[in-house]
Design a protein around this motif. Structure first.
Motif, PDB file in Angstrom:
ATOM      1  N   VAL A  87      25.261  -0.094   6.106  1.00 30.34           N
ATOM      2  CA  VAL A  87      23.825  -0.344   5.919  1.00 30.34           C
ATOM      3  C   VAL A  87      23.464   0.067   4.501  1.00 30.34           C
ATOM      4  N   MET A  88      22.510  -0.662   3.921  1.00 28.37           N
ATOM      5  CA  MET A  88      22.063  -0.331   2.575  1.00 28.37           C
ATOM      6  C   MET A  88      20.951   0.714   2.661  1.00 28.37           C
ATOM      7  N   SER A  89      21.062   1.749   1.857  1.00 23.53           N
ATOM      8  CA  SER A  89      19.943   2.672   1.728  1.00 23.53           C
ATOM      9  C   SER A  89      18.850   1.960   0.928  1.00 23.53           C
ATOM     10  N   VAL A  90      17.615   2.039   1.377  1.00 19.19           N
ATOM     11  CA  VAL A  90      16.511   1.431   0.624  1.00 19.19           C
ATOM     12  C   VAL A  90      15.920   2.514  -0.284  1.00 19.19           C
ATOM     13  N   THR A 129      11.057   3.151  -5.677  1.00 19.64           N
ATOM     14  CA  THR A 129      10.915   2.945  -7.125  1.00 19.64           C
ATOM     15  C   THR A 129       9.441   2.785  -7.499  1.00 19.64           C
ATOM     16  N   THR A 130       9.178   3.082  -8.767  1.00 21.07           N
ATOM     17  CA  THR A 130       7.823   2.844  -9.283  1.00 21.07           C
ATOM     18  C   THR A 130       7.785   1.559 -10.106  1.00 21.07           C
ATOM     19  N   ARG A 131       8.910   0.824 -10.184  1.00 25.71           N
ATOM     20  CA  ARG A 131       8.862  -0.407 -10.979  1.00 25.71           C
ATOM     21  C   ARG A 131       8.124  -1.509 -10.213  1.00 25.71           C
ATOM     22  N   ALA A 132       7.700  -2.518 -10.983  1.00 25.24           N
ATOM     23  CA  ALA A 132       6.955  -3.622 -10.372  1.00 25.24           C
ATOM     24  C   ALA A 132       7.887  -4.461  -9.507  1.00 25.24           C
ATOM     25  N   GLU A 141      10.855 -10.101  -3.793  1.00 21.67           N
ATOM     26  CA  GLU A 141      11.201  -8.779  -3.262  1.00 21.67           C
ATOM     27  C   GLU A 141      10.158  -8.332  -2.241  1.00 21.67           C
ATOM     28  N   GLU A 142      10.658  -7.582  -1.249  1.00 25.31           N
ATOM     29  CA  GLU A 142       9.761  -7.130  -0.172  1.00 25.31           C
ATOM     30  C   GLU A 142       9.752  -5.616  -0.095  1.00 25.31           C
ATOM     31  N   ASP A 143       8.570  -5.069   0.128  1.00 27.08           N
ATOM     32  CA  ASP A 143       8.440  -3.623   0.284  1.00 27.08           C
ATOM     33  C   ASP A 143       9.143  -3.190   1.569  1.00 27.08           C
ATOM     34  N   GLY A 144       9.951  -2.131   1.478  1.00 27.59           N
ATOM     35  CA  GLY A 144      10.659  -1.623   2.661  1.00 27.59           C
ATOM     36  C   GLY A 144      11.985  -2.340   2.899  1.00 27.59           C
ATOM     37  N   PHE A 169       8.235   0.358  -2.704  1.00 27.44           N
ATOM     38  CA  PHE A 169       7.517   0.314  -3.984  1.00 27.44           C
ATOM     39  C   PHE A 169       6.379   1.329  -3.935  1.00 27.44           C
ATOM     40  N   LEU A 170       6.505   2.383  -4.734  1.00 28.04           N
ATOM     41  CA  LEU A 170       5.522   3.463  -4.710  1.00 28.04           C
ATOM     42  C   LEU A 170       4.786   3.538  -6.043  1.00 28.04           C
ATOM     43  N   THR A 171       3.567   4.062  -5.987  1.00 29.06           N
ATOM     44  CA  THR A 171       2.897   4.369  -7.246  1.00 29.06           C
ATOM     45  C   THR A 171       3.587   5.607  -7.822  1.00 29.06           C
TER      46      THR A 171
END
Ligand code: 5GP
Length: 195
Positions: A41-44, A47-50, A55-58, A63-65
């Motif tokens: 399994v890939m660890s997700v 990141t703070t990058r755009a 690409e999908e969150d999670g 994708f974090l501020t």
């Protein structure tokens, strides 16, 4: 949440995969996962990058501020975290989801940079470490340009970073050259069978 003391206890394994941006780690790992030979399994990462198109969150990243990332970091939620490119976005591995998957007996892949790998290996010296190399630096530049996802500035940063990352390949237990994809898939499969 802490990681199990021995990653081997539950049959779980921690597998670190590094290599310069554009080397084709994503495609290679997808192909090896598709063989179904290993409980990978890939660890997700966070990141703070755009977000890039598609690409999908999670899924691709959390994708974090920057503010949220730093707050989580100060609460000790990261196994490792770094500014991968100087002055750029923050990237990090959250401990909790990794620990959960290891307890389930999964082989968790951390696709992280060289600094992150060093940090994880300090905590988990029995983690399997693999570096993916391009056949040449010129080939890497061609692939990165061909991907068409980066601005000239970001491209220059990634290429400079690639040069210094390539110099660290010897710190890894295993190295795979991604020249012909089928060969690289076979090489990585052989490594995972023996690790
Ligand atoms: P990208 O912005 O192209 O998705 O990722 C750039 C680089 O950041 C990747 O080559 C990868 O090695 C690194 N990276 C991604 N996630 C993490 C992470 O959680 N921790 C660290 N240290 N590096 C990461």
């Amino acid at each position: 949440m802490t990681l199990p003391l021995s990653t081997g206890q539950s049959g779980g394994k921690l597998i670190i995969v590094s290599g310069p941006s554009g080397v084709g780690k994503g495609t290679l790992l997808r192909r090896v996962r598709q063989t179904g030979l290993f409980p990978l399994v890939m660890s997700v990462s966070a990141t703070t990058r755009a977000k890039r198109p598609g690409e999908e969150d999670g899924v691709d990243y959390y994708f974090l501020t920057r503010e949220d990332f730093l707050a989580r970091r100060s609460r000790g939620e990261f196994l490792e975290s770094f500014e991968v490119y100087p002055g750029g976005a923050l990237y990090g591995t959250l401990t909790e989801p990794v620990a959960r998957r290891l307890e389930e007996g999964k082989w968790v892949i951390l696709e992280i940079d060289v600094k992150g790998a060093r940090q994880v290996l300090q905590t988990f010296p029995d983690a399997v470490s693999i570096f993916v190399l391009p056949p040449s630096f010129e080939d890497l530049e061609k692939r990165l340009r061909g991907r068409g996802t980066e601005s000239e500035e970001s491209l220059a940063k990634r290429l400079a970073q690639a040069k210094s990352e390539l110099a660290s390949a010897d710190e890894y237990k295993y190295r795979v050259v991604n020249d012909r994809l089928d060969d690289a898939v076979a090489d990585l499969t052989a490594i995972l069978k023996n690790c």
